[in-house]
Design an enzyme around this catalytic site. Structure first.
Site, mmCIF file in Angstrom:
data_model
loop_
_atom_site.group_PDB
_atom_site.id
_atom_site.type_symbol
_atom_site.label_atom_id
_atom_site.label_comp_id
_atom_site.label_asym_id
_atom_site.label_seq_id
_atom_site.Cartn_x
_atom_site.Cartn_y
_atom_site.Cartn_z
ATOM 1 C CB SER A 283 24.650 11.592 13.829
ATOM 2 O OG SER A 283 25.727 12.056 15.065
ATOM 3 C CG ASP A 284 20.484 9.349 19.131
ATOM 4 O OD1 ASP A 284 21.340 10.688 19.864
ATOM 5 O OD2 ASP A 284 20.081 9.097 19.454
ATOM 6 C CB CYS A 285 25.448 11.429 21.325
ATOM 7 S SG CYS A 285 24.424 13.402 21.518
ATOM 8 C CB ALA A 287 24.912 7.878 15.403
#
Length: 762
Positions: A283-285, A287
């Site tokens: 995941s993006d941070c 997210a």
């Protein structure tokens, strides 16, 4: 119990003290995990079977504590290397000496302007090599969260500088070269590093007018998804078999991407054949947390982590997995086998990169700091900058500059003495930073420097006076400005694409002096240079993006003609009014009552400078040598492709494009041959043109010639219908060379339209 142990484990990790597992004397030595003759996925599965449930939960975040009792050390998955090894959670630079610096290449948007895939492959190989040296010294992980390949469709997007530009074909070609350079040969036993294609998908907004990326819902039609937003990611998965993907903050059509099994399983894995082995999604941070808040897609944090894990998000950048997976499991929201699948995917990729294997049995564990910032790497950083610089205006024969001991130049503006500014974002510590001022001072000329004005804000009277004084005693005036990270970047979109008012005023005032004048424009996003283009007193305008460690030298060498310019704009430069005509939140590409259209394909207005534009110090002409048939039968093309057993979209068109480039001028120069397709075929509205191929020719001799050989596929000729299907249509097709149509060739496709590839809608 799980929560407290997770927190302690996460806080105890120090990336700089990371270790390799000991398969010689450690607890794992006699297990399948350490068997180099076994498949990576079998070795990873054997490892995960040794974990307790608590240990499994502990190792689901970007900061994985490992399993001390098994001799499995902590591992940090968050490593960055966008245009060189970069500071991040998993990457540690020394304060001095070895590993205190790494080669800092230009930002991708400038490297892409070279339109040279071999250059990108070479740059990526150096980045991968230096990253491996970092890992061998226990200063980074083996995976790196690069490249950023969301197409740069809106000039206001703060992170557009991280991308290869606005065209999906160009971005896809760039990324294939980049992945090959970073990871190494696909058939190699070991990967050089593990690359991560991000951000999947539909991400190109930060904080525009209160619309934040963390909760934005991108409404995208099937047609636009297949035609524009998806192709670079398909190239990553289907063509390059990249090691990792990153799902994005935004939702697509109501579903957050990190919670969307249609994206992460149906499209990414099932349709594109991106296998479970050695490949994972991160995941993006934070997210995953954003799925719960602010997306409000789930009612509880437990539901957020469960829906993400079930969808195929294997690693959580953040601590939400580690905090809430235990209670989600107790609530029966996912199966332990799904948790195992996620861990196996991650650890199998580390195995493929040699994490568990003896150093003597693999090629990359021998790399040291002696392999960092080599003379070849330094030359390549310079080459990447100089090849990307774009000449936008050149009047009156001022360029290339002719310098002698009597020459005096005024170098003015907020980029004139730029150093770290030249690196853009996601950067590491460079071995050196050569500013334009330093580059100018290396010549036997008088250089009168003045700061003049900042990126934003008004001009102080003292700075104005100093700038005019410097210009007054100089024979040539050079203004170096544009935008930088103070106005564009992650979490920072622009609201205006005009030149900042203070700079525009100073440029006009300096031009009014009537001296020969050059403007150097820097920054990733374009600014409206209409006034500069129209000002007779300004002889030249060049764009230099974020040119990296040797950017000043590169720009000055272009100015003096040591390296003639041959870069091409990888984005459209729009007029300032564009931002009033379409909101950033509008994801559609085609023109409508509420939009003038996006990118060079669909924009119905008059660009200041179009995509692909770039001038030279010499004059080029083109002559297409290919003998295209008057017509080709669609069914014959498809049948021939079926015989070859290839994907229909990847089948080459039977006639290759051969273009003879003639340099009629007195200067040897590179030339990037761009091939555009236009015509009357497929559904309306039709794109004005579309890039289908390119090749950079090196050093076309003065009064000489060189030949570009550009192949293209049936997929490049296809159009996408409203359902998202790629279809080859009958109609008239025209291929033209360069933005200015130096030459063109036409042919007709006849017969019935043919489906090349069906989309899999939700």
């Amino acid at each position: 119990m799980w929560l407290s142990s997770v927190i302690v484990a996460v806080l105890s990790i120090n990336p700089a003290n990371a270790l390799f597992p000991d398969c010689i004397n450690g607890p794992l030595k006699n297990t399948t995990v350490c068997s180099t003759s076994s498949k990576p996925i079998d070795r990873a599965a054997a490892l995960v079977r040794l974990f307790t449930l608590e240990e499994k939960f502990n190792n689901t975040g970007h900061a994985s504590p490992g399993v001390p009792r098994l001799g499995l050390p902590p591992y940090t998955w968050w490593n960055e290397a966008l245009h060189g090894v970069a500071r991040s959670r998993g990457v540690t630079f020394a304060s001095s000496g070895n590993f205190s610096y790494a080669t800092s290449f230009p930002q991708p948007v400038l490297m892409a302007a070279a339109f040279n895939d071999e250059l990108i492959r070479s740059v990526a190989k150096v980045i991968g090599q230096e990253a491996r040296a970092w890992n061998n010294a226990n200063r980074s992980g083996l995976d790196f969260w690069t490249p950023d390949i969301n197409p740069f469709k809106d000039p206001r997007w703060g992170r557009g500088q991280e991308t290869p530009g606005e065209d999906p074909f160009h971005v896809s070609s760039y990324v294939r070269a980049l992945i090959a350079g970073l990871e190494g040969r696909a058939d190699s036993t070991y990967k050089r590093v593990i690359a991560t294609c991000k951000h999947f998908v539909g991400y190109d907004i930060e904080d525009w007018e209160g619309n934040e990326r963390y909760g934005f819902d991108a409404r995208i039609s099937n047609q636009d998804m297949v035609e524009y937003y998806i192709p670079p990611f398909e190239a990553c998965a289907r063509d390059s078999n990249v090691g990792a993907f990153m799902c994005s903050y935004n939702a697509v059509n109501g579903v957050p991407t990190c919670a969307d099994p249609w994206l992460l399983q149906t499209i990414l894995r099932d349709t594109w054949g991106w296998t479970d082995e050695e490949q994972w999604v991160v995941s993006d941070c934070d997210a995953v947390e954003n799925i719960f808040n602010p997306h409000n897609y789930t009612s509880t944090p437990e539901q957020a982590v469960a829906v993400s894990l079930n969808a195929g998000t294997d690693i959580n950048c953040g601590t939400f997995y580690q905090r809430y997976l235990p209670s989600a499991y107790q609530q029966g929201l996912f199966n332990e086998s799904t948790l195992d699948r996620a861990l196996i995917r991650g650890y199998s990729s580390l195995i493929r990169a040699g994490y568990f294997d003896p150093p003597t049995e693999q090629p990359y564990r021998q790399l040291t700091f002696a392999d960092v910032s080599t003379s070849e790497a330094q030359k390549l950083a310079y080459e990447a900058a100089v090849q990307g610089i774009v000449l936008l205006k050149s009047n009156g024969g001022l360029l290339p500059l002719q310098l002698d001991s009597n020459t005096s130049i005024a170098l003015i503006g907020p980029w004139a003495n730029a150093t770290q500014q030249m690196q853009g974002n996601y950067y590491g510590i460079a071995p050196y930073l050569h500013s334009p001022l330093l580059a100018a001072q290396q010549h036997n000329i008088t250089v009168n420097y003045a700061f003049g004005v900042g990126i934003s804000g008004s001009i102080s009277e003292s700075n104005r006076s100093a700038a005019l004084k410097a210009a007054g005693k100089s024979s040539i005036v050079i203004f170096a400005g544009g935008i930088d990270g103070t106005v564009e970047g992650e979490a920072r979109d622009r609201t205006s694409i005009a030149w900042p008012e203070g700079q525009a005023g100073m440029i006009a005032e300096l031009a009014a002096l009537g001296k020969p004048m050059i403007v150097l424009q820097f920054g990733g996003g374009q600014v409206d240079s209409s006034a500069i283009a129209a000002n007779f007193n300004i002889s030249a305008l060049l764009w230099g993006g974020y040119p990296g460690q040797d950017g000043g030298t590169a720009m000055f060498d272009v100015l003096i003609g040591k390296v003639p310019p041959a870069g091409r704009l990888p984005v459209t430069q729009y007029p300032t009014s564009y931002t009033d005509e379409v909101p950033m939140t509008d994801m559609s590409l085609r023109p409508s009552e509420t939009s003038p259209g996006r990118t060079y394909k669909w924009y119905t207005g008059e660009p200041v400078y179009p995509f692909g534009f770039g001038m030279h110090y010499t004059k080029f002409a083109a002559s297409i040598q290919s003998k295209f048939q008057p017509s080709y039968n669609i069914q014959d093309l498809v049948d021939a492709c079926n015989v070859q057993g290839q994907r229909l979209t990847k089948c080459p068109f039977p006639t290759e494009l051969k273009v003879l480039m003639l340099n009629s001028g007195p200067i040897t120069s590179d030339y990037s041959a761009l091939a555009f397709l236009s015509g009357e075929f497929g559904p309306e509205p039709r794109p004005q043109k579309a890039l289908i191929g390119y090749q950079r020719l090196s050093k076309v001799p003065a009064t000489g010639q060189s030949t570009a050989n550009i192949s293209f596929t049936l997929g490049e000729l296809a159009r996408v219908d409203e359902r998202g299907d790629r279809i080859l249509y009958p109609g008239n097709y025209t291929i033209s060379i360069d933005v200015t149509r130096l030459d063109k060739a036409s042919f007709e496709l006849v017969g019935e339209e043919s489906l090349l590839e069906a989309w899999v809608p939700k």
